[in-house]
Write an enzyme that holds these catalytic residues in place. Structure first.
Site, PDB file in Angstrom:
ATOM      1  N   GLY A  52      40.336  77.913 112.094  1.00  0.00           N
ATOM      2  CA  GLY A  52      41.009  79.187 112.293  1.00  0.00           C
ATOM      3  C   GLY A  52      42.367  78.966 112.917  1.00  0.00           C
ATOM      4  O   GLY A  52      42.706  77.872 113.369  1.00  0.00           O
ATOM      5  N   SER A  53      43.155  80.031 112.947  1.00  0.00           N
ATOM      6  CA  SER A  53      44.491  79.933 113.526  1.00  0.00           C
ATOM      7  C   SER A  53      44.866  81.255 114.158  1.00  0.00           C
ATOM      8  O   SER A  53      44.337  82.308 113.802  1.00  0.00           O
ATOM      9  CB  SER A  53      45.522  79.541 112.458  1.00  0.00           C
ATOM     10  OG  SER A  53      45.576  80.519 111.433  1.00  0.00           O
ATOM     11  N   GLY A  54      45.773  81.181 115.128  1.00  0.00           N
ATOM     12  CA  GLY A  54      46.264  82.361 115.810  1.00  0.00           C
ATOM     13  C   GLY A  54      47.770  82.338 115.883  1.00  0.00           C
ATOM     14  O   GLY A  54      48.441  81.616 115.136  1.00  0.00           O
ATOM     15  N   ASN A  55      48.310  83.121 116.820  1.00  0.00           N
ATOM     16  CA  ASN A  55      49.764  83.206 116.949  1.00  0.00           C
ATOM     17  C   ASN A  55      50.379  81.878 117.371  1.00  0.00           C
ATOM     18  O   ASN A  55      51.477  81.524 116.954  1.00  0.00           O
ATOM     19  CB  ASN A  55      50.132  84.288 117.968  1.00  0.00           C
ATOM     20  CG  ASN A  55      49.815  85.678 117.464  1.00  0.00           C
ATOM     21  OD1 ASN A  55      49.924  85.937 116.273  1.00  0.00           O
ATOM     22  ND2 ASN A  55      49.399  86.562 118.345  1.00  0.00           N
ATOM     23  N   PHE A  56      49.675  81.136 118.224  1.00  0.00           N
ATOM     24  CA  PHE A  56      50.259  79.938 118.810  1.00  0.00           C
ATOM     25  C   PHE A  56      49.441  78.682 118.553  1.00  0.00           C
ATOM     26  O   PHE A  56      49.817  77.609 118.991  1.00  0.00           O
ATOM     27  CB  PHE A  56      50.410  80.120 120.321  1.00  0.00           C
ATOM     28  CG  PHE A  56      51.130  81.370 120.701  1.00  0.00           C
ATOM     29  CD1 PHE A  56      52.466  81.535 120.386  1.00  0.00           C
ATOM     30  CD2 PHE A  56      50.473  82.386 121.358  1.00  0.00           C
ATOM     31  CE1 PHE A  56      53.136  82.695 120.733  1.00  0.00           C
ATOM     32  CE2 PHE A  56      51.129  83.552 121.705  1.00  0.00           C
ATOM     33  CZ  PHE A  56      52.466  83.710 121.392  1.00  0.00           C
ATOM     34  N   VAL A  60      46.226  76.366 116.195  1.00  0.00           N
ATOM     35  CA  VAL A  60      45.362  76.118 115.048  1.00  0.00           C
ATOM     36  C   VAL A  60      44.164  75.324 115.549  1.00  0.00           C
ATOM     37  O   VAL A  60      44.320  74.398 116.349  1.00  0.00           O
ATOM     38  CB  VAL A  60      46.088  75.330 113.935  1.00  0.00           C
ATOM     39  CG1 VAL A  60      45.169  75.110 112.738  1.00  0.00           C
ATOM     40  CG2 VAL A  60      47.360  76.042 113.500  1.00  0.00           C
ATOM     41  N   VAL A  61      42.963  75.686 115.101  1.00  0.00           N
ATOM     42  CA  VAL A  61      41.747  74.989 115.512  1.00  0.00           C
ATOM     43  C   VAL A  61      41.163  74.268 114.303  1.00  0.00           C
ATOM     44  O   VAL A  61      40.996  74.867 113.239  1.00  0.00           O
ATOM     45  CB  VAL A  61      40.707  75.960 116.101  1.00  0.00           C
ATOM     46  CG1 VAL A  61      39.461  75.191 116.542  1.00  0.00           C
ATOM     47  CG2 VAL A  61      41.300  76.723 117.280  1.00  0.00           C
ATOM     48  N   LYS A  80      41.904  71.823 119.168  1.00  0.00           N
ATOM     49  CA  LYS A  80      42.811  72.973 119.241  1.00  0.00           C
ATOM     50  C   LYS A  80      44.232  72.468 119.431  1.00  0.00           C
ATOM     51  O   LYS A  80      44.520  71.759 120.390  1.00  0.00           O
ATOM     52  CB  LYS A  80      42.416  73.900 120.382  1.00  0.00           C
ATOM     53  CG  LYS A  80      43.168  75.235 120.366  1.00  0.00           C
ATOM     54  CD  LYS A  80      42.659  76.159 121.454  1.00  0.00           C
ATOM     55  CE  LYS A  80      43.248  77.558 121.316  1.00  0.00           C
ATOM     56  NZ  LYS A  80      42.682  78.305 120.197  1.00  0.00           N
ATOM     57  N   ASP A 125      41.840  86.057 128.270  1.00  0.00           N
ATOM     58  CA  ASP A 125      41.752  86.418 126.849  1.00  0.00           C
ATOM     59  C   ASP A 125      40.293  86.517 126.425  1.00  0.00           C
ATOM     60  O   ASP A 125      39.907  86.014 125.375  1.00  0.00           O
ATOM     61  CB  ASP A 125      42.499  85.390 125.991  1.00  0.00           C
ATOM     62  CG  ASP A 125      42.698  85.876 124.555  1.00  0.00           C
ATOM     63  OD1 ASP A 125      42.684  87.098 124.338  1.00  0.00           O
ATOM     64  OD2 ASP A 125      42.857  85.036 123.656  1.00  0.00           O
TER      65      ASP A 125
END
Length: 593
Positions: free
Chosen positions: A187-191, A193-194, A209, A307
């Site tokens: 998965g990935s987010g704003n800042f 990548v996992v 991560k 978070d």
């Protein structure tokens, strides 16, 4: 494996990699060790079960016999590195253990006697050091190569003759690749990548991560010093309900890599129903106590999570009855600039505490360097105490969602709500208390939710107080033992897949349980963003605060009426939740990790 195969002695004649595509592959094999010498009559078919091994050497007792003087009696041992367990996919990865005197090499690098190294699709395995006189080498072709992070180019072989992987083009540094291989992107987010990865030496699966700090932080010496302190703190975290950090890498160009324990049982997010919960109250209590214990431990170490959300609460293993959890992504917000935090609120606002929103509004109004305590409505956004109180609020929102199946700050009559409108409801504490009270849960559970969802952080329950709340302390003692199978806690605790009413433990004669269906909120959320105070008809035992959306719009760079990313919901087109009809629009937000 009982069968012994003999490979004859051969001169050095290599087969170009371009000619290997015609080599037949048995789909029942894990893969093939394709001979790079035309004089070898056959390839080595790797047919191996979990926990079995293949021995290669000069001795007749080996499974694969290579009668060359350069080859040791038992030269190397091949085992599976991708055992199928807990629902994991088979990736065709092999582990090579060097037992030789003359060396076993992968891509030209010596493994070392007694040591192991991962063999992945496209790697070159060499028995002994290649010379002009003799070269006993193989190219490994996995039958599962399409599931690995191979590049999308037509030629998957780089100049060295080995497979080119996506991370080779993503600035993943050599320091990481020395010890770990990347299997797939999780998965990935704003800042960040996992990835799912594997330790080359042990074959242990891990999560990796990758956080690119160059995009979100400064290059100042003060920041680097603070970063080093934070990393040292995180390395010593050790709790059964917290994802373990095995290692942390920080590169000169501000790339941060966390090597993490892999919890592969899925997210708590996937066990939240639509309008009606999938977990009954006892299961919710069992899970929530673990979350409280984990957050309490982090707070004791001076770490605020900042978070908390269902996506960051993972199950240790697959299965409806296995409910041991581990929280992840703790402390990562400490590495993210506060200015960037404002941008992330729009992507994951459901669990944001009122003081976070108010703090951003205050800094926009008075400036980031304002020190006027009389004007400041909140504590310092970077303080540990501030983070702890924010975590408590997020826990309240999570518990509400788990118990009720819907978010606390939502509109029954509309699927869409703008981010400023949602923030306005949060800072006023205007959550759907009637949904909580009419749900089939105990009054004790509802009381805990209300205590955590209190706007004033000074009056809000702390995590320690939540742990001592009657709803938590009355938990069955069996849930505190080391056996985490929920079936040991009660004979009647089963996950309800879909039901119009929540089912509770029938052994618990709780007179406070109500059998009525939830009542929808008849008041429609106003669509215009005025500066008028919110309607205070609903009392949630919170301190109501006036609207401030006008200036907050500028702070978050939003326009009036702008929607929450079209209410991206829990169900995207390519992402189907557990046991939930994909055609139903779930009212949650699917926030990035």
């Amino acid at each position: 494996m009982s069968q012994t195969n003999y490979i004859p002695s051969t001169p050095n004649k290599s087969t170009p990699p371009s000619e290997l595509s015609s080599t037949p592959i048995d789909e029942n094999d894990i893969g093939l060790l394709v001979s790079l010498n035309q004089e070898i009559s056959s390839n080595i078919h790797v047919k191996i079960k979990i926990e079995e091994n293949i021995t290669i050497g000069r001795s007749k007792t080996c499974n694969i016999v290579v009668p060359e003087l350069i080859v040791s009696g038992k030269h190397c041992i091949i085992t599976r590195a991708d055992a199928i367990e807990n629902g994991n996919t088979n990736y065709g990865l092999l582990m090579i253990q060097d037992q030789s005197t003359n060396g076993t090499f992968i891509n030209g690098k010596l493994i070392g006697k007694g040591k192991s190294r991962l063999l992945k699709n496209g790697d070159k395995l060499c028995l002994g050091k290649s010379t002009k006189e003799i070269d006993i080498s193989f190219l490994y072709k996995s039958n599962y190569s399409n599931q690995l992070l191979l590049s999308s180019s037509t030629n998957n072989l780089n100049n060295s003759g080995t497979a080119q992987y996506i991370w080779e083009r993503k600035d993943i540094k050599d320091d990481i690749l020395k010890d770990y291989d990347f299997i797939k992107e999780l998965g990935s987010g704003n800042f960040s990548v996992v990835y799912e990865g594997v330790n080359k030496n042990t074959g242990k699966r891990v999560a990796i991560k990758h956080l690119n700090l160059s995009k979100i932080n400064t290059h100042t010496p003060k920041f680097k010093s603070q970063l080093n302190r934070e990393i040292e703190i995180l390395k010593f975290i050790n709790h059964e309900n917290v994802v373990e950090i095995y290692d942390i890498f920080y590169t000169k160009d501000q790339q941060l890599f966390f090597i993490l324990e892999l919890a592969n049982g899925g997210e708590l997010y996937n066990k939240i129903g639509f309008n009606e919960p999938l977990l009954n109250e006892n299961q919710s209590k069992f899970i929530f106590k673990q979350i409280l214990n984990a957050v309490s431990y982090l707070h004791s170490k001076g770490i605020a999570h900042r978070d908390l959300k269902p996506e960051n609460i993972l199950f240790d293993s697959y299965g409806d009855d296995y409910l041991k959890i581990k929280i992840t992504d703790f402390g990562l917000a400490r590495f993210i600039h506060e200015g960037e935090l404002a941008k992330t609120l729009c992507g994951s606002p459901l669990y944001v505490a009122p003081e976070v929103i108010l703090s951003l509004h205050h800094k926009n109004k008075y400036g980031t360097n304002s020190s006027s305590s009389s004007q400041s409505p909140t504590k310092d956004i970077n303080s540990v105490g501030y983070g702890k109180s924010c975590d408590a609020w997020s826990l309240g929102a999570i518990l509400y969602i788990v118990l009720c199946g819907t978010p606390p700050f939502d509109d029954d009559d509309d699927e869409e709500m703008s981010t400023p409108q949602l923030f306005e409801k949060i800072v006023s504490g205007n959550y759907r208390v009637e949904k909580l009270e009419k749900s089939l849960i105990s009054s004790s559970a509802a009381d805990l939710v209300k205590g955590l969802l209190t706007v004033d952080p000074d009056k809000r329950l702390t995590v320690e107080q939540a742990l001592n709340h009657p709803w938590i302390t009355e938990i069955n003692n069996n849930s505190n033992n080391n056996n985490n199978n929920i079936n040991n806690n009660s004979s009647n605790i089963n996950i309800i897949k879909k039901s119009p009413l929540k089912t509770v433990n029938t052994n618990n004669n709780n007179n406070n349980c109500k059998l009525s269906s939830p009542i929808k909120n008849s008041s429609k959320l106003k669509r215009n963003l005025s500066n008028e105070p919110l309607n205070n008809n609903i009392s949630n035992n919170n301190n109501t605060q006036t609207s401030f959306t006008g200036s907050l719009l500028n702070q978050l760079q939003l326009n009036e009426g702008e929607l929450l990313k079209k209410r991206k919901t829990f169900l995207s087109n390519n992402d189907q939740k557990e046991n939930i009809n994909p055609v139903i629009n779930n009212p949650f937000l699917k926030s990035s990790q």
